[in-house]
Write a protein that holds these residues in place. Structure first.
Motif, PDB file in Angstrom:
ATOM      1  N   TRP A  45      -1.797  -8.040  -5.105  1.00  0.00           N
ATOM      2  CA  TRP A  45      -0.567  -7.272  -5.301  1.00  0.00           C
ATOM      3  C   TRP A  45       0.582  -8.183  -5.698  1.00  0.00           C
ATOM      4  N   THR A  47       4.697  -8.996  -5.442  1.00  0.00           N
ATOM      5  CA  THR A  47       5.598  -9.019  -4.284  1.00  0.00           C
ATOM      6  C   THR A  47       6.373  -7.719  -4.123  1.00  0.00           C
ATOM      7  N   ASP A  48       6.418  -6.876  -5.177  1.00  0.00           N
ATOM      8  CA  ASP A  48       7.149  -5.610  -5.093  1.00  0.00           C
ATOM      9  C   ASP A  48       6.356  -4.506  -4.411  1.00  0.00           C
ATOM     10  N   SER A  49       5.082  -4.784  -4.076  1.00  0.00           N
ATOM     11  CA  SER A  49       4.176  -3.797  -3.468  1.00  0.00           C
ATOM     12  C   SER A  49       3.959  -2.582  -4.372  1.00  0.00           C
ATOM     13  N   LYS A  50       4.247  -2.740  -5.655  1.00  0.00           N
ATOM     14  CA  LYS A  50       4.068  -1.638  -6.597  1.00  0.00           C
ATOM     15  C   LYS A  50       3.120  -1.990  -7.732  1.00  0.00           C
ATOM     16  N   THR A  51       2.910  -3.269  -7.962  1.00  0.00           N
ATOM     17  CA  THR A  51       2.104  -3.707  -9.092  1.00  0.00           C
ATOM     18  C   THR A  51       0.818  -4.370  -8.607  1.00  0.00           C
ATOM     19  N   LEU A 115      13.110 -12.840  -2.462  1.00  0.00           N
ATOM     20  CA  LEU A 115      12.555 -11.527  -2.749  1.00  0.00           C
ATOM     21  C   LEU A 115      13.618 -10.438  -2.800  1.00  0.00           C
ATOM     22  N   LYS A 116      14.771 -10.678  -2.207  1.00  0.00           N
ATOM     23  CA  LYS A 116      15.843  -9.676  -2.251  1.00  0.00           C
ATOM     24  C   LYS A 116      16.562  -9.683  -3.590  1.00  0.00           C
ATOM     25  N   GLY A 118      15.446 -11.672  -6.337  1.00  0.00           N
ATOM     26  CA  GLY A 118      14.560 -12.028  -7.430  1.00  0.00           C
ATOM     27  C   GLY A 118      14.835 -13.392  -8.017  1.00  0.00           C
ATOM     28  N   SER A 481      -1.208  -4.287   0.100  1.00  0.00           N
ATOM     29  CA  SER A 481       0.096  -4.550  -0.493  1.00  0.00           C
ATOM     30  C   SER A 481       0.975  -5.274   0.528  1.00  0.00           C
ATOM     31  N   ASP A 483       3.844  -4.669   1.645  1.00  0.00           N
ATOM     32  CA  ASP A 483       4.468  -3.772   2.626  1.00  0.00           C
ATOM     33  C   ASP A 483       3.438  -3.010   3.452  1.00  0.00           C
TER      34      ASP A 483
END
Length: 784
Positions: A45, A47-51, A115-116, A118, A481, A483
């Motif tokens: 995954w 780091t955005d837990s979306k990709t 991570l906050k 980028g 992921s 998160d």
């Protein structure tokens, strides 16, 4: 009218013929593997837990590329080449405690990713290679390794300071003056004013330097040893490091390569052989506050002086102290306790112990002893396989994996009281265990449903009934992921190669398939068998799992073939796409030709607990081979197979087993193909062999009864041997030595096929094709 009906029936017959499955051939099976399709691999995954990222090759290129897809849609896109190295580097990076930043190594330099925001900050920009970044000094600094030494980059002011100064060699000794030298020194100062003045100035300069406060760095002398596994405490005070003293006198082997670009024979440096001298290890603690160094004391670990049980078979067994390797430490959340993972170098013990950072003393928390060898999921020596599965539930409760019950399960221990609790139980194996970031749940991959399945579960961190999350029959290779809300996984079934799926990481959620390229149209045109996993009873009453390929009754020819998987500790009688996919396809071809084929998870295979795993201890070719021969008898008694028409084939350990069957079980196997076989275990590597057979000079009994070369006189039936000439794992020398032995024994019922450009795992389709055409010819000649 009759003529019209005849033509109509003829047309129906042609249509039916056209719809028949294509005929399998060795050439088709063994062509470039891209003909099968392309499966995703190495899923992780962003780091955005979306990709979701994964390796893939839908374009049928020469090699895989890194692809990306958002978790909420199924449209994978190839990543830009310039982005791939960074994405992979971030994947291997380390989080800080609140998981708001990642420190990572890219091309030998250290970076910090916020991570906050980028924002990416480059910490080092040097020609030196910096690696292994971690957060320390209460998350205020990034500590990394350059050379052998640790450096800390302060996140507030951007300054860098060196934390250790490892130096090869011994500490120089300050020469002490004897009585005569002291008298002469005093006399010189009394007689000569200039000498007296120089001494007074030197003393004054020294006093001034001592009065000025400045940073000093202790030199840590390593003697003739090398620095390994250096770890710093979360507060930056302690550095625990391991020194390795390389073995002396160990002779490495060389593998000659005859077909080279230069036209000259070249030697490929390879490995040492089992029993060669091994490196020794010692661990130390450097207290940076007190500026002191002291050893980690392991000599009082319980049972560290125990002799192995096999020593009773020998009067000459040496009672030397056992060496250990200390891994870690792994710090509790508050930094109160440091957990070390300690393995004995004879493979028979593992200790989990708390290290007192002020003294170096260790307090045993859990001892895992196996008279064979300690191993299993989440337990294997991190030196060979990476960090084991362990950690902390809170500041005084650690968790880890153990096979104390006979199966790999999750345990916890209160390090203050010593109370141990099993968190999972049952006659199944926990393959993987991951503690959630909030420490409320364990995520588990287990084979609780069936030994031949891998399913994903969620379980309260305090224990209890695991809740199943994945549901499809087969195997799941899961990536969570960051998160922890989603899981992406590779999934496969017996006759369906791996595809990529995503679903919510909660029970009751539904999977969604993201890739659809694992099977090409050409591959799907053939109806690959959904081979059932059956069981039969071994001679000692044990239940043995196996795959059984049964031909159509009209084609059944009364002959059978036993396929023996390699790797020893590996599983193949399962419900997912086999690592031995070529052999799976070849077994389908054999079944089409009327052969009954059986693929057995013999003693020593993975997935069935420690007793099964260690069933080959001190005797490879013993119980494991009995399981294969019991499979032969099952085929004769239950499947109507002619006992005089049974063949066997396999590679590596499977080749070894084929040799042992034909040498030690006369009449059971009519024709066998032994591929890239170990013929003499005294010539194989140390980590694998010594764990199972000990060492040739300490346990010669085990090596003599386990090595085919000692039993070659018993050869019955027709034997084909195949071996790559540049095999850096099981050396070509192995098969050459056995061939000479067979020649001297006047055996003429064998042949050897050699492959000049192949290593242990063949890479060239023409070699695969040649090898398996020979195997098929062997079976068709002597079994049909």
């Amino acid at each position: 009218m009759k003529q019209y009906l005849s033509l109509l029936l003829c047309g129906v017959g042609l249509a039916a013929s056209a719809q028949q499955a294509p005929t399998l051939t060795v050439e088709k099976i063994m062509q470039d593997t891209r003909w099968i399709g392309t499966s995703p691999d190495r899923v992780f995954w962003g780091t955005d837990s979306k990709t979701i990222y994964f390796n893939w090759n839908p374009e049928q290129a020469l090699a895989d590329s890194l692809y990306a897809t958002p978790y909420n849609q199924a449209a994978p896109v190839k990543t830009a080449p310039m982005d791939r190295a960074r994405l992979m580097a971030i994947r291997r990076g380390r989080y800080n405690q609140p998981r708001t930043a990642i420190a990572y190594n890219l091309n030998g330099d250290i970076y910090l990713l916020n991570l906050k925001t980028g924002r990416d900050t480059r910490i080092t920009h040097t020609t030196e290679y910096e690696n292994d970044p971690v957060f320390s000094f209460n998350d205020q600094s990034v500590v990394y390794t350059s050379g052998d030494n640790l450096f800390a980059w302060d996140m507030a002011d951007g300054g860098t300071r060196q934390l250790t100064d490892f130096t090869k060699g011994e500490k120089p000794e300050t020469k002490k003056l004897n009585h005569q030298e002291q008298w002469l020194h005093a006399q010189q100062q009394t007689l000569f004013d200039i000498i007296k003045d120089k001494q007074e100035k030197a003393d004054a300069a020294k006093a001034f330097q001592q009065s000025v406060k400045h940073d000093t760095l202790r030199t840590l002398y390593t003697g003739d040893r090398e620095v390994e596994e250096t770890r710093i405490s979360p507060d930056g005070r302690y550095v625990m490091y391991q020194l390795r003293k390389p073995a002396t006198g160990a002779q490495s082997t060389k593998v000659p390569s005859f077909v080279s670009a230069s036209g000259f024979t070249t030697d490929i440096p390879s490995r040492t052989k089992v029993g060669d001298p091994q490196s020794s290890y010692a661990s130390f603690i450097y207290d940076r506050v007190k500026d002191t160094v002291y050893p980690v004391i392991t000599k009082d670990l319980p049972g560290i002086h125990d002799l192995p049980d096999f020593a009773k078979d020998y009067s000459h067994y040496d009672t030397v102290p056992r060496g250990v390797i200390v891994h870690g430490p792994y710090w509790s959340p508050g930094g109160t306790y440091a957990l070390a993972d300690i393995f004995s170098q004879d493979f028979k013990d593992r200790w989990l112990a708390i290290v007192d950072m002020n003294t170096g003393a260790v307090k045993n928390i859990d001892r895992q002893r196996d008279e064979a060898w300690v191993a299993g999921p989440g337990i294997d020596d991190p030196e060979e396989y990476g960090d084991a599965s362990l950690g902390w539930l809170d500041d005084h409760t650690c968790w880890y994996m153990s096979q104390a019950s006979g199966y790999a399960h999750v345990y916890k221990t209160d390090v203050t009281s010593g109370q141990q609790t099993a968190l999972t139980k049952g006659n199944f194996e926990v393959q993987e265990a991951t503690l959630s970031h909030d420490k409320k749940f364990f995520y588990l991959l287990t084979n609780a449903v069936h030994p031949g399945e891998k399913q994903w579960y969620r379980m309260p961190a305090t224990g209890g009934e695991p809740q199943r999350i994945t549901t499809m029959t087969g195997a799941h290779e899961v990536s969570i992921s960051p998160d922890e809300k989603w899981i992406a996984y590779r999934y496969s079934y017996t006759n369906k190669p791996w595809e990529l799926y995503v679903q919510e990481n909660v029970p009751g959620s539904k999977p969604r398939q993201l890739t659809f390229k694992a099977q090409s149209d050409a591959f799907k045109a053939y109806p690959w068998r959904d081979v059932p996993v059956i069981t039969f009873t071994a001679r000692d009453g044990a239940t043995v799992y196996a795959r059984l390929y049964k031909p159509d009754a009209a084609k059944k020819n009364g002959a059978a073939v036993i396929f023996v998987h390699g790797a020893g500790y590996l599983q193949n009688a399962h419900k997912w796409w086999s690592l031995y996919f070529r052999e799976y396809m070849f077994n389908n071809l054999l079944t089409d030709l009327g052969y009954t084929v059986m693929d057995v998870d013999y003693r020593g295979s993975a997935g069935y607990g420690s007793k099964w795993r260690t069933g080959i201890y001190r005797y490879m070719g013993g119980k494991d081979l009995d399981d294969e021969i019991d499979a032969v008898h099952y085929l004769e008694q239950e499947q109507g197979i002619d006992k005089n028409r049974v063949g066997m084939y396999g590679g590596s350990y499977g080749g070894f087993m084929t040799l042992m069957a034909m040498f030690t079980k006369p009449g059971e196997i009519a024709a066998g193909a032994a591929l890239r076989s170990v013929t003499d275990w005294a010539h194989y590597n140390h980590p694998y062999t010594a764990s199972i057979l000990n060492e040739p000079y300490t346990d010669s009994i085990a090596y003599r009864r386990s090595s085919p070369i000692y039993h070659a006189a018993g050869l019955k039936g027709h034997l084909l041997m195949c071996h790559g000439m540049v095999d850096t794992n099981v050396h070509f020398e192995d098969i050459v030595r056995l061939s000479q032995r067979l020649i001297e024994l006047h055996k003429d019922n064998w042949e050897l096929a050699v492959y000049p450009v192949e290593d242990h795992g063949f890479t060239t389709p023409s070699s695969w094709t040649d090898e398996y055409k020979r195997i098929l010819k062997l079976f068709d000649t002597y079994l049909k």
